[in-house]
Design a protein around this motif. Structure first.
Motif, PDB file in Angstrom:
ATOM      1  N   HIS A 486      -4.745  -0.491   1.947  1.00  0.00           N
ATOM      2  CA  HIS A 486      -5.224  -0.016   3.249  1.00  0.00           C
ATOM      3  C   HIS A 486      -6.140   1.179   3.051  1.00  0.00           C
ATOM      4  CE1 HIS A 486      -2.563   3.599   3.387  1.00  0.00           C
ATOM      5  NE2 HIS A 486      -1.730   2.829   2.698  1.00  0.00           N
ATOM      6  N   SER A 487      -6.855   1.527   4.101  1.00  0.00           N
ATOM      7  CA  SER A 487      -7.747   2.689   4.055  1.00  0.00           C
ATOM      8  C   SER A 487      -6.945   3.959   3.823  1.00  0.00           C
ATOM      9  CB  SER A 487      -8.513   2.804   5.377  1.00  0.00           C
ATOM     10  OG  SER A 487      -9.117   4.077   5.493  1.00  0.00           O
ATOM     11  N   HIS A 488      -7.549   4.881   3.040  1.00  0.00           N
ATOM     12  CA  HIS A 488      -6.927   6.201   2.900  1.00  0.00           C
ATOM     13  C   HIS A 488      -7.953   7.300   3.182  1.00  0.00           C
ATOM     14  CE1 HIS A 488      -3.639   8.815   1.829  1.00  0.00           C
ATOM     15  NE2 HIS A 488      -2.892   7.744   1.554  1.00  0.00           N
ATOM     16  N   ASP A 489      -8.813   7.032   4.157  1.00  0.00           N
ATOM     17  CA  ASP A 489      -9.789   8.002   4.662  1.00  0.00           C
ATOM     18  C   ASP A 489      -9.868   7.758   6.169  1.00  0.00           C
ATOM     19  OD1 ASP A 489     -11.789   9.883   4.914  1.00  0.00           O
ATOM     20  OD2 ASP A 489     -13.379   8.558   4.198  1.00  0.00           O
ATOM     21  N   HIS A 490      -9.617   8.787   6.993  1.00  0.00           N
ATOM     22  CA  HIS A 490      -9.480   8.575   8.439  1.00  0.00           C
ATOM     23  C   HIS A 490      -8.442   7.473   8.680  1.00  0.00           C
ATOM     24  CE1 HIS A 490     -13.733   9.912   7.801  1.00  0.00           C
ATOM     25  NE2 HIS A 490     -13.404  10.756   8.763  1.00  0.00           N
TER      26      HIS A 490
END
Length: 663
Positions: A486-490
């Motif tokens: 998963h995304s780990h920025d915003h």
């Protein structure tokens, strides 16, 4: 592109404003007998105020029949309209130009308001009042500046007292496209602000006209044109000569040699200019220069009181919004963000928070998919020198979760959830990520043991991947089980909008796999859809979700799992849900919990249950046996999470999957 219903209204409003302005231009220069400066005043105000400006023009200034302009405009309320029109035309022009420039320069709103005030006051005083009225007022330019200063100061203060809070609250309201001069909404706010400014400035202008501090409506007739009109009028009235005070207009204005007469301040004669009077005031008097110089009869205490009231109103209008709004922000800071209805924002809310909570802008959509396109499709790797290579690309798409409901999502390879990566323990993998989002991003490989620089947290282990940029992740899979990325920025924004996918790692020894007849992955997500826009759902006021999906679909558009009595089903619950816990329950009997967070549990530690709480980031592998034929549900046990926008369809909604068991 029209994004909100208000955009359609504004489009109609500005079409009407254009038509209204065109009519006023045509009528002013063809029919209406008044000075050019007032003609332009009504034109500009109609441009800013649309049909309302046209209404004011017709009711207060447009000559109803030939030769009647002087009498028609005589009432004090109409004279106040003329004075306010002149004020608004000059002041609003300066304010609107300043607002567009300061927004383009990225200045914060509090500076913007100050610049707007200075620009509006300067344009109104030095150009519209002192320059454009110089020939009428008589005297030198700087004499006119001095005489016009106090009336302009009072009028501008009251006008800005009305406009400032309108601009502050609407520009920093839920739809901050209002701060962008390239958006219709910006000009809509300007138009509404001018209307409110007109209303707040009008009473003071009526008083100043009555006290001869400002001019009102005026009449200016061209002799040749006027004689022709008089001829038509005499013919229309059977040859009768009708004029003010019992005189024909020609006799009242010109002597026997055709030269202008100079009358007294109270009559309707003058050097080609006529001001409708209120008593001996209203239109101003015609001085020795043939202009509209006036003899004010306001007292110093009256001026001081009115001036003080205008300053107080201005201070309230300019400063009070700061108690509720963050006026340190600029158009560049918030980027035209549209906030969820009901979202609580106050003077302490930073721009970064607003951007994270904002809707996905429909203009960013690059593709739209219906229910025929599935998420969680397994992505086949290509081999490069013994390395399994996967290519992932993020983008903004429109994604169907129900037949008639589409969300604006952040997708990986054009799907929600992103593609399933299926590898084996011991594989060397390389994952190339290209970012096509409007903001930076990274990917984190949740629960994996890998080199620190491959872990993915933005600004911790790597620089964020900028829009248009790429990053290569490479590692060896040393574990097996159910994982996800998963995304780990915003994160609260991007994962909530769909930036995640399943990562299934088979054990190196196939005998270590807990076998089942069927294997099904369930990835959970919440969505917030309001007024046709998609917002990242969050556990906070205004951010609560109203749609819920399993593998990118809401029931009844979720899958149906087909089995036979006696068969087993392994369900891999993956906590891709971003901010909420889902107690996942299976009907038809208990299941056995065999793995948690990717780790297979020893037989002695496995247990029977019929519900597991799947929190964000958690994974549970459970094995369920079909004991009896029928339709058995997998669903979240929070009732609201099995509805679609609070509505049940075909027995439920949201987080529901049917297991269809045949004999």
């Amino acid at each position: 592109m029209f994004v909100q219903p208000v955009d359609y209204f504004l489009a109609v409003w500005f079409v009407l404003a254009g038509l209204s302005t065109a009519y006023v231009v045509w009528d002013q220069f063809r029919n209406n007998p008044e000075p050019v400066v007032m003609k332009w005043g009504f034109i500009l105000v109609t441009l800013y105020m649309g049909p309302l400006g046209l209404l004011i023009y017709v009711l207060a200034d447009k000559e109803p029949r030939p030769g009647e302009h002087e009498a028609f405009t005589k009432p004090l309320w109409k004279q106040g309209v003329g004075s306010t029109i002149h004020c608004v035309a000059g002041d609003a022009t300066g304010i609107i130009l300043a607002a567009a420039i300061t927004a383009a320069l990225g200045l914060p709103i509090w500076i913007d308001l100050i610049v707007e005030y200075v620009a509006g006051f300067a344009f109104g005083l030095f150009i519209f009042q002192s320059l454009f009225m110089k020939s009428m007022m008589g005297g030198t330019y700087w004499e006119n500046v001095r005489k016009s200063f106090m009336p302009e100061f009072i009028s501008m203060n009251f006008m800005m007292a009305g406009m400032a809070p309108v601009m502050s609250f609407l520009m920093m309201g839920s739809d901050m496209r209002a701060m962008e001069p390239t958006e219709l909404l910006f000009w809509g706010v300007m138009s509404f602000g001018v209307i409110v400014g007109f209303i707040t400035a009008y009473p003071s202008n009526v008083w100043m006209v009555a006290r001869c501090l400002k001019h009102g409506l005026m009449t200016e007739r061209v002799p040749e044109f006027d004689k022709a009109r008089e001829g038509r009028r005499e013919h229309a009235y059977g040859g009768a000569e009708v004029g003010m005070a019992g005189h024909s207009h020609a006799d009242a204005r010109f002597d026997e040699h055709g030269k202008p007469r100079h009358g007294n301040p109270g009559d309707n004669s003058g050097a080609g200019h006529h001001g409708s009077s209120h008593g001996n005031r209203g239109g101003g008097w015609r001085g020795k220069h043939g202009g509209h110089g006036m003899e004010p009869d306001a007292t110093v205490p009256q001026l001081a009181a009115l001036g003080g009231a205008s300053v107080l109103a201005l201070a309230l209008g300019m400063i009070a919004p700061a108690n509720w709004l963050n006026l340190t922000l600029s158009a560049r800071d918030v980027g035209g963000a549209i906030m969820p209805p009901g979202m609580v924002m106050d003077r302490d809310t930073p721009a970064a928070a607003m951007l994270d909570m904002a809707a996905v802008h429909p203009r960013l959509i690059t593709a739209s998919h219906g229910l025929e396109v599935r998420g969680d499709r397994e992505l086949q790797a290509r081999m490069e020198n013994g390395v399994k290579v996967f290519d992932l690309e993020t983008s903004v798409i429109r994604w169907a979760i129900l037949p008639d409901v589409k969300v604006d999502a952040y997708a990986i390879n054009g799907q929600v959830p992103g593609p399933r990566l299926h590898i084996r323990q011991g594989d060397r993998v390389r994952i190339n990520v290209t970012n096509r989002l409007p903001e930076s991003t990274t990917l984190h490989w949740h629960g994996l043991i890998l080199p620190n620089e491959m872990d993915g947290p933005a600004e911790i282990t790597q620089e964020p991947i900028p829009p248009g940029g790429s990053y290569r992740y490479e590692f060896t899979a040393s574990q097996s089980g159910t994982y996800f990325y998963h995304s780990h920025d915003h994160v609260d924004r991007q994962q909530a909008l769909g930036l995640y996918g399943a990562l299934i790692i088979d054990p190196a020894n196939p005998q270590d796999e807990i076998a089942a007849d069927h294997d099904y992955v369930i990835q959970l997500q919440e969505w917030l859809m309001r007024e046709g826009l998609t917002f990242p759902s969050m556990p906070m006021d205004g951010g609560q979700p109203n749609y819920f999906t399993i593998n990118g679909r809401a029931y009844p558009s979720t899958d149906t799992i087909r089995m036979k009595v006696g068969e087993t089903l392994k369900v891999r619950f993956i906590g891709t849900n971003n901010g909420f816990i889902h107690p996942m329950h299976i009907h038809g009997g208990p299941f056995e919990v065999v793995a948690r967070d990717g780790e297979t549990m020893p037989e002695s530690a496995r247990f029977l249950a019929d519900t597991v709480n799947v929190g964000p980031g958690q994974r549970y592998d459970v094995v369920w046996q079909a004991r009896h034929p029928g339709k058995w549900l997998i669903h979240c046990h929070i009732g609201h999470h099995t509805t679609n926008n609070n509505v049940e369809e075909k027995g439920g909604g949201g987080l529901m999957v049917v297991i269809d068991v045949q004999p």
